[in-house]
Scaffold this motif. Structure first.
Motif, PDB file in Angstrom:
ATOM      1  N   ASP A  18      43.896  46.301  53.146  1.00 51.78           N
ATOM      2  CA  ASP A  18      43.492  47.356  54.063  1.00 51.78           C
ATOM      3  C   ASP A  18      42.052  47.803  53.853  1.00 51.78           C
ATOM      4  OD1 ASP A  18      45.992  47.383  55.241  1.00 51.78           O
ATOM      5  OD2 ASP A  18      46.742  48.968  53.927  1.00 51.78           O
ATOM      6  N   LEU A  19      41.439  47.362  52.751  1.00 50.14           N
ATOM      7  CA  LEU A  19      40.040  47.709  52.514  1.00 50.14           C
ATOM      8  C   LEU A  19      39.182  47.125  53.629  1.00 50.14           C
ATOM      9  CD1 LEU A  19      39.717  46.987  48.702  1.00 50.14           C
ATOM     10  CD2 LEU A  19      39.200  49.157  49.796  1.00 50.14           C
ATOM     11  N   PRO A  20      38.126  47.809  54.014  1.00 47.34           N
ATOM     12  CA  PRO A  20      37.226  47.242  55.026  1.00 47.34           C
ATOM     13  C   PRO A  20      36.728  45.862  54.579  1.00 47.34           C
ATOM     14  CG  PRO A  20      36.656  49.522  54.563  1.00 47.34           C
ATOM     15  CD  PRO A  20      37.704  49.113  53.559  1.00 47.34           C
ATOM     16  N   LEU A  21      36.523  44.980  55.524  1.00 42.16           N
ATOM     17  CA  LEU A  21      36.142  43.603  55.236  1.00 42.16           C
ATOM     18  C   LEU A  21      34.872  43.531  54.386  1.00 42.16           C
ATOM     19  CD1 LEU A  21      36.723  40.627  55.585  1.00 42.16           C
ATOM     20  CD2 LEU A  21      35.441  40.687  57.734  1.00 42.16           C
ATOM     21  N   PHE A  22      33.863  44.354  54.685  1.00 45.81           N
ATOM     22  CA  PHE A  22      32.619  44.270  53.925  1.00 45.81           C
ATOM     23  C   PHE A  22      32.855  44.608  52.451  1.00 45.81           C
ATOM     24  CE2 PHE A  22      32.427  48.843  54.465  1.00 45.81           C
ATOM     25  CZ  PHE A  22      31.708  49.291  53.382  1.00 45.81           C
ATOM     26  N   VAL A  23      33.803  45.487  52.180  1.00 39.56           N
ATOM     27  CA  VAL A  23      34.112  45.836  50.791  1.00 39.56           C
ATOM     28  C   VAL A  23      34.779  44.649  50.117  1.00 39.56           C
ATOM     29  CG1 VAL A  23      35.454  47.354  49.280  1.00 39.56           C
ATOM     30  CG2 VAL A  23      34.280  48.297  51.267  1.00 39.56           C
ATOM     31  N   PRO A  56      29.054  46.244  43.406  1.00 37.57           N
ATOM     32  CA  PRO A  56      28.231  46.946  44.393  1.00 37.57           C
ATOM     33  C   PRO A  56      29.022  47.838  45.353  1.00 37.57           C
ATOM     34  CG  PRO A  56      28.441  44.630  44.991  1.00 37.57           C
ATOM     35  CD  PRO A  56      29.082  44.798  43.633  1.00 37.57           C
ATOM     36  N   VAL A  57      30.338  47.675  45.415  1.00 40.86           N
ATOM     37  CA  VAL A  57      31.145  48.485  46.334  1.00 40.86           C
ATOM     38  C   VAL A  57      32.143  49.367  45.583  1.00 40.86           C
ATOM     39  CG1 VAL A  57      30.868  46.975  48.345  1.00 40.86           C
ATOM     40  CG2 VAL A  57      32.719  46.542  46.721  1.00 40.86           C
ATOM     41  N   MET A  58      31.820  49.696  44.328  1.00 41.45           N
ATOM     42  CA  MET A  58      32.731  50.498  43.515  1.00 41.45           C
ATOM     43  C   MET A  58      33.030  51.847  44.176  1.00 41.45           C
ATOM     44  SD  MET A  58      32.450  51.880  39.602  1.00 41.45           S
ATOM     45  CE  MET A  58      31.343  53.228  39.966  1.00 41.45           C
ATOM     46  N   ALA A  59      32.023  52.509  44.696  1.00 43.34           N
ATOM     47  CA  ALA A  59      32.231  53.839  45.282  1.00 43.34           C
ATOM     48  C   ALA A  59      33.173  53.780  46.486  1.00 43.34           C
ATOM     49  CB  ALA A  59      30.896  54.454  45.683  1.00 43.34           C
TER      50      ALA A  59
END
Length: 101
Positions: A18-23, A56-59
């Motif tokens: 369910d996470l956004p694709l870019f993440v 880079p997408v930890m937040a």
């Protein structure tokens, strides 16, 4: 109880979809064995958290886990118990805000 834990792990892994694709595309966790993120061994859990802190997408991942109340596994550099503590603080803050308003 092991069956419940296994079912919970499957559900948490499904949440990753369910996470956004870019993440998902930029996440370092996608390059590692998925079982690492749901470890109960402290040393392996620390390894997962360490990888998160370089991601880079930890937040975005952390916010997703908080917004969706993901209770198991390492997400956004936080363990399940760390997130559960955060939820309690957040709920208490919400109750305090409601009483003041």
């Amino acid at each position: 109880m092991p069956v419940v834990r296994s079912r919970a792990r499957v559900n948490e892994r499904n949440d990753m979809l369910d996470l956004p694709l870019f993440v998902r595309e930029e996440a370092l966790c996608a390059q590692v064995d998925p079982d690492l993120w749901f470890e109960v061994n402290d040393d392996l859990m620390k390894e997962a958290v360490s990888i998160c802190h370089q991601c880079p997408v930890m937040a975005e991942c952390r916010q997703f886990s908080i917004d969706h109340r993901v209770y198991y596994g390492v997400w956004g550099g936080m363990t399940g118990p760390q997130r559960r503590r955060k939820y309690r603080i957040r709920e208490e803050d919400d109750e305090t805000f409601d009483q003041v308003a």
